[in-house]
Design an enzyme around this catalytic site. Structure first.
Site, PDB file in Angstrom:
ATOM      1  N   ARG A 174      -2.424   5.262   7.360  1.00 46.66           N
ATOM      2  CA  ARG A 174      -2.646   3.755   8.024  1.00 46.66           C
ATOM      3  C   ARG A 174      -2.168   3.873   9.518  1.00 46.66           C
ATOM      4  NH1 ARG A 174      -0.741  -2.030   5.559  1.00 46.66           N
ATOM      5  NH2 ARG A 174      -2.321  -1.297   4.281  1.00 46.66           N
ATOM      6  N   THR A 232       0.857  -1.287  -0.125  1.00 44.71           N
ATOM      7  CA  THR A 232       0.155  -0.173  -0.082  1.00 44.71           C
ATOM      8  C   THR A 232       0.947   1.310  -0.013  1.00 44.71           C
ATOM      9  OG1 THR A 232      -1.768  -1.341   0.900  1.00 44.71           O
ATOM     10  CG2 THR A 232      -2.043   1.232   1.086  1.00 44.71           C
ATOM     11  N   LYS A 274       6.583   9.755  20.723  1.00 51.08           N
ATOM     12  CA  LYS A 274       6.600  10.727  21.942  1.00 51.08           C
ATOM     13  C   LYS A 274       5.376  11.048  22.494  1.00 51.08           C
ATOM     14  CE  LYS A 274      10.357  13.400  19.472  1.00 51.08           C
ATOM     15  NZ  LYS A 274      10.686  14.699  19.029  1.00 51.08           N
TER      16      LYS A 274
END
Ligand code: NCD
Length: 304
Positions: free
Chosen positions: A101, A52, A80
């Protein structure tokens, strides 16, 4: 501004336009080589991907644009503690369009709500994967020439397989499509698809366990991988992972013009001996994915 979260975001007429454009790109790639000059695609991938992400990148590069992004949550500020909605605000300053994604269902929608650029859902958890569906439909359109009047078998992990959920949503809109769901009890399609999508829409379907029993009826067999990363325990995964293995013997039961698709990656569910069968179309499917993503980028950027 337009996003793509779910295959239903495009009407069937809009999909026809998209496939027409993808066909034209396929035939005259050189005419499109500079359509995205000066444009930037961001690929924000919080989950592993080969096809993808690289397919999106290849699509943008072929259109003359450029790409930036990250390929894992560890290499982005998510490590973070940054939220998806903050990240997309930042990305909106760097790029013209974004493919995202994420392992959480709904993450792409959260991003779209805060974004100043078009957002494409490149897979949100076990929920949806609309660009894989565009790839699947483009392959069916190119090789079968129609979406209606067919029996499609979806086999494997129908519970967690987001490509399956998106494909059902997209195909239910065409006339006389009959679904056969082939899975072990534990991996049946989720209740919300069975009740809200199929039963409510009076879409014919059956659920079976044995692939051999239904093989002769199928026009398309859509194989899927057991989604290891979405299992709660390894024991269940190990028990179910090799439940279906498509091999030469099973292919012998199928129609001569049946077509095998798979979103890939394949693990054991299709034996490599099937790869040379002319009905195995999963590698061709990958190529169609690039053309349809080129068409999608042009459409969302309003460059057509
Ligand atoms: C699929 C996915 O990510 O859901 N892969 C892909 O994008 N082609 C299918 C899978 O991972 O099994």
């Amino acid at each position: 501004m337009r996003h793509l979260m779910n295959p239903l975001d495009f009407s069937t007429e809009e999909l026809d336009d998209l496939f027409r454009l993808a066909d034209d790109i396929l035939l005259h790639e050189e005419r499109y080589a500079h359509r995205c000059d000066g444009k930037i695609l961001a690929t924000c991938f919080y989950e592993p991907s080969t096809r993808t992400r690289l397919s999106f990148e290849s699509a943008m590069l072929k259109l003359g644009g450029q790409v930036l992004g990250f390929a894992s949550a560890d290499s982005s500020s998510a490590a973070k503690g940054e939220s998806v909605s903050d990240t997309i605000r930042i990305i909106s300053c760097y790029a013209d369009i974004c493919a995202i994604r994420h392992p959480k269902e709904g993450a792409a929608l959260v991003a779209a709500q805060k974004s100043r650029i078009p957002v494409i859902n490149a897979g949100d958890g076990g929920h949806q994967h609309p660009t894989q569906t565009l790839t699947d439909l483009m392959t069916i359109h190119a090789l079968k020439g129609q979406f209606s009047d067919m029996t499609i078998g979806l086999c494997g992990d129908l519970k967690f397989g987001r490509t399956v959920h998106s494909l059902i949503e997209a195909l239910k809109r065409y006339a006389n499509v009959h679904f056969i769901f082939i899975s072990p009890e534990e991996l049946r399609i989720p209740g919300y698809i069975r009740e809200d999508v199929l039963e409510r829409g009076h879409i014919p379907f059956e659920e079976v366990r044995r692939l051999e029993d239904v093989m002769p009826k199928l026009d398309i067999l859509y194989m899927t991988r057991v989604q290891r990363e979405r299992f709660f325990n390894e024991e269940d995964y190990v028990r179910l992972k090799d439940y279906y293995i498509l091999n030469r013997e099973k292919m012998a039961l199928a129609k001569q013009d049946m077509m095998v698709l798979h979103p890939l990656p394949r693990v054991n569910e299709i034996s490599v001996e099937v790869d040379t069968d002319p009905r195995a179309k999963y590698f061709e499917q990958v190529q169609y994915g690039v053309y349809v993503r080129m068409a999608l980028i042009l459409t969302l950027l309003e460059l057509i």
